[in-house]
Design a protein around this motif. Structure first.
Motif, short mmCIF file in Angstrom:
data_model
loop_
_atom_site.label_atom_id
_atom_site.label_comp_id
_atom_site.label_asym_id
_atom_site.label_seq_id
_atom_site.Cartn_x
_atom_site.Cartn_y
_atom_site.Cartn_z
N ARG A 43 0.80 -1.19 0.07
CA ARG A 43 -0.01 -0.08 -0.09
C ARG A 43 0.75 1.19 0.14
O ARG A 43 0.49 2.20 -0.61
CB ARG A 43 -0.79 -0.10 1.02
CG ARG A 43 -2.00 -1.05 1.13
CD ARG A 43 -2.70 -1.42 2.63
NE ARG A 43 -3.76 -2.34 2.59
CZ ARG A 43 -4.32 -2.73 3.48
NH1 ARG A 43 -3.89 -2.44 4.75
NH2 ARG A 43 -5.40 -3.80 3.33
N ASP B 84 -4.20 -1.72 -8.86
CA ASP B 84 -5.56 -1.92 -9.34
C ASP B 84 -5.82 -2.44 -10.78
O ASP B 84 -6.91 -2.51 -11.17
CB ASP B 84 -6.28 -0.47 -9.37
CG ASP B 84 -5.60 0.64 -10.52
OD1 ASP B 84 -4.74 0.11 -11.11
OD2 ASP B 84 -5.99 1.65 -10.30
N GLN C 75 -7.40 -7.59 -0.59
CA GLN C 75 -6.51 -7.03 0.20
C GLN C 75 -7.23 -7.13 1.72
O GLN C 75 -8.27 -6.82 1.69
CB GLN C 75 -6.17 -5.64 -0.07
CG GLN C 75 -5.20 -5.38 -1.30
CD GLN C 75 -3.79 -5.78 -0.86
OE1 GLN C 75 -3.38 -6.18 0.28
NE2 GLN C 75 -2.94 -5.71 -1.96
N PRO D 280 -9.86 -6.25 -5.49
CA PRO D 280 -9.66 -4.91 -6.34
C PRO D 280 -10.67 -4.40 -6.76
O PRO D 280 -11.88 -4.67 -6.87
CB PRO D 280 -8.51 -5.76 -7.36
CG PRO D 280 -9.08 -6.78 -7.61
CD PRO D 280 -9.55 -7.39 -6.12
N PRO D 281 -10.38 -2.90 -7.35
CA PRO D 281 -11.65 -2.17 -8.08
C PRO D 281 -11.95 -2.99 -9.37
O PRO D 281 -10.88 -3.19 -10.09
CB PRO D 281 -11.12 -0.91 -8.05
CG PRO D 281 -9.40 -1.07 -8.11
CD PRO D 281 -9.35 -2.20 -7.07
N TYR E 12 -15.65 3.07 -2.02
CA TYR E 12 -14.26 2.77 -1.26
C TYR E 12 -13.03 3.40 -1.68
O TYR E 12 -12.79 3.44 -3.04
CB TYR E 12 -14.21 1.31 -1.02
CG TYR E 12 -13.06 0.68 -0.10
CD1 TYR E 12 -12.77 1.28 1.25
CD2 TYR E 12 -12.02 0.11 -0.75
CE1 TYR E 12 -11.67 0.87 1.80
CE2 TYR E 12 -10.72 -0.41 -0.08
CZ TYR E 12 -10.74 -0.06 1.08
OH TYR E 12 -9.59 -0.41 1.75
N ARG F 65 -9.78 2.81 -0.88
CA ARG F 65 -8.71 2.09 -0.93
C ARG F 65 -7.71 2.72 0.21
O ARG F 65 -6.30 2.35 0.31
CB ARG F 65 -7.97 1.67 -2.04
CG ARG F 65 -8.62 0.70 -3.27
CD ARG F 65 -7.88 0.80 -4.46
NE ARG F 65 -7.98 1.82 -5.22
CZ ARG F 65 -7.18 2.18 -6.16
NH1 ARG F 65 -6.24 1.27 -6.54
NH2 ARG F 65 -7.23 3.56 -6.92
N PHE G 146 -16.14 -2.74 -5.52
CA PHE G 146 -15.56 -3.51 -4.79
C PHE G 146 -16.57 -4.69 -4.17
O PHE G 146 -17.47 -4.33 -3.89
CB PHE G 146 -14.77 -2.93 -3.63
CG PHE G 146 -13.77 -1.83 -3.91
CD1 PHE G 146 -12.57 -2.17 -4.06
CD2 PHE G 146 -14.03 -0.39 -4.47
CE1 PHE G 146 -11.50 -0.99 -4.56
CE2 PHE G 146 -13.42 0.38 -4.90
CZ PHE G 146 -11.88 0.25 -4.91
#
Length: 558
Positions: A235, A280, A327, A364-365, A402, A404, A448
């Motif tokens: 991240r 992503d 994640q 993930p998106p 969201y 992230r 998500f």
């Protein structure tokens, strides 16, 4: 609303300017690959040849090359650790600094039984830089991070906290679940540089993965070839890579090191590469001829196959070898999601006794902008907990907002009913629900899904999930279709052939399609992306904004 401008240098007619000249056949074997397979493909390319020079300042040694690789001008070498002026060949007060601490992956002592194989990593110019001695002393082998609070000026490297207004070493602040006691924080203009150096090292030397070592709490690495970085480190490095995109300094340095060592840092050549491996875009194949580049190829690419046809599967994982592409995010409690071979993703709040936990496992998106229906399938089993609380403590959610950030905001998430659960009393009673996702997700630019686990101090079940897939049906691409309100965004080619986007919010991804619907280009919405040739004609440009809104517009390139 004030508009922000985001420029994509999508250049054509062979314009190169001062950008890199990427060898045309160098990266061909990476085309069409994803995630760990993609990382390994780059490893196989950049690890051989990698003709490192002897370590040191003597004639023919690597430090003598800093005048080429880190040329600031006027005889100075570029120091990313301080603003002290360093002049070559006067090397007093200058260290050769390993960006990724050598104590994390081995030693340089030739008498050590783990020396063989480490020598290249120890001498690789791609992560070696000239450094002021005091800054290097303070940095030590601390992990990267962001320092908490304001630190007064102190340029004595033997005393912490350290702050010479370029480098800081001090107490680390929590970032998206990433916590270190003491961290090294470079200046903002170099954070992306350090992130891409770290990414290069764990890719070029993934064969040393069994030697990654923790030094106290300072290591950001795991003993595996993928994902290598801990979740928190991923991240942090992705954040720095996005906020500090590839600079001309990095491009020039990459070319200079290539002339010496005959290998390149692909995370500089392809500014989006980190997204395909850890970020992503991990569910998308890496398309060499369509992804964003920091420069032009030095010739004409061979004919490359189209993207692999994957049917209607948007997301698929067994969770047997990694939690990726999901994640984990821990809200409360000491435990967290992990993966186990044979059982998949697993979460339990039990450690000798029940412990209160709230833990999420987030996808993930995913781009649903052209999706008309989506079905989620997975297998799961719950055991060792309260059967009565099973459906409340093991739930499924979705979000279109969201960020992230690692912060869970309840108002951003909506629960999806799970129609099938196991009995709660057996490990062999796997349930296999098939869930049609809510229709309001269709047309969204960023979706998500997440699994949420809860336990208390008096009750904690174990939840296992495996063999997940998300199948979608898509509408055909129609040039001229403009989802949503399009009045506040404008997309056009200027007179120099640069694609420009004016939008009220950050543009995260841009895709360019031909009139027949074929994908021609894909990249993140950051400045300095180049390397695609577009003849005059009509194109459909799709922009996905940070808030999830999707815009598409017909654009004429003259």
């Amino acid at each position: 609303m004030k508009k922000n401008y985001f420029f994509l240098a999508v250049l054509f007619f062979g314009y190169i300017g001062t950008f890199a000249q990427i060898p045309v056949s160098y990266y061909v074997n990476t085309h069409g690959k994803k995630m760990d397979e993609l990382k390994t493909a780059f490893h196989q390319i950049i690890s051989e040849p990698c003709d490192v020079l002897p370590y040191g300042w003597g004639a023919g040694c690597l430090a003598t090359q800093f005048v080429k690789t880190d040329n600031y001008g006027d005889g100075r070498v570029w120091d990313m650790y301080s603003d002290v002026k360093l002049y070559y060949p006067n090397t007093y007060g200058v260290n050769i600094e390993h960006s990724l601490p050598k104590s994390w992956w081995g030693v340089s002592d030739e008498t050590s039984d783990i020396y063989v194989g480490n020598v290249k990593a120890y001498q690789d110019l791609h992560h070696l830089s000239p450094s002021n001695v005091a800054a290097n002393t303070a940095k030590g082998n601390y992990a990267l991070g962001e320092v908490e609070g304001d630190i007064p000026y102190n340029d004595n490297g033997d005393i912490l906290p350290f702050n010479n207004y370029v480098s800081k070493v001090g107490p680390g602040k929590s970032f998206m679940g990433y916590e270190e006691n003491t961290v090294f924080e470079p200046d903002d203009e170099y954070k992306g540089d350090f992130a891409r150096m770290y990414m290069y090292m764990v890719t070029c030397y993934e064969n040393l993965s069994n030697r990654w070592r923790s030094v106290g709490t300072r290591s950001m690495l795991q003993k595996d070839t993928y994902p290598v970085f801990t979740v928190g480190a991923q991240r942090l490095l992705l954040k720095w890579s996005r906020e500090d995109p590839v600079s001309q300094k990095e491009i020039d340095r990459n070319n200079a090191v290539y002339a010496i060592q005959h290998n390149r840092n692909p995370f500089i050549d392809f500014p989006n590469l980190a997204e395909y491996i850890w970020g992503d875009s991990i569910m998308r194949p890496f398309l060499l001829d369509k992804t964003a580049k920091s420069g032009a190829f030095d010739g004409i690419l061979p004919v490359l196959p189209d993207a692999p046809v994957e049917g209607d599967v948007l997301l698929s994982t067994t969770f047997m070898t990694s939690l990726l592409p999901f994640q984990p995010v821990s809200v409360t409690g000491e435990q967290g999601w992990k993966y186990t071979s044979g059982y998949g993703a697993q979460m339990s709040g039990y450690l000798g006794h029940s412990i209160s936990n709230e833990d999420w496992l987030i996808s993930p998106p995913m781009d649903f902008s052209d999706v008309v229906s989506a079905t989620l399938k997975f297998m799961h089993v719950c055991n060792k907990g309260s059967v009565a609380n099973m459906k409340d403590n093991h739930t499924l959610w979705y979000s279109v907002s969201y960020s992230r950030s690692g912060e869970i905001r309840p108002e951003e998430w909506i629960q999806i009913p799970v129609p099938k659960y196991s009995s709660g009393t057996s490990w062999n009673d796997w349930a296999a629900p098939e869930i049609v996702l809510p229709s309001e997700l269709n047309g969204q630019g960023k979706v998500f899904i997440a699994f949420k686990y809860l336990s208390t101090d008096s009750e904690s079940a174990t939840w296992q999930i495996k063999n997940l897939s998300l199948n979608v049906s898509r509408k055909s691409l129609e040039v001229g279709t403009i989802p949503g309100e399009n009045a506040d965004i404008h997309i056009w080619f200027d007179g120099n052939g640069t694609l420009r986007i004016s939008a009220p919010e950050k543009v995260e991804r841009v895709s360019i399609y031909g009139i027949g619907g074929e994908l021609l280009y894909e990249g993140r919405g950051v400045a300095g992306v180049s390397g695609i040739s577009l003849p005059a004609g009509l194109y459909l440009v799709k922009a996905v904004c940070a808030g999830g809104r999707v815009f598409s517009e017909k654009v004429i390139c003259r």
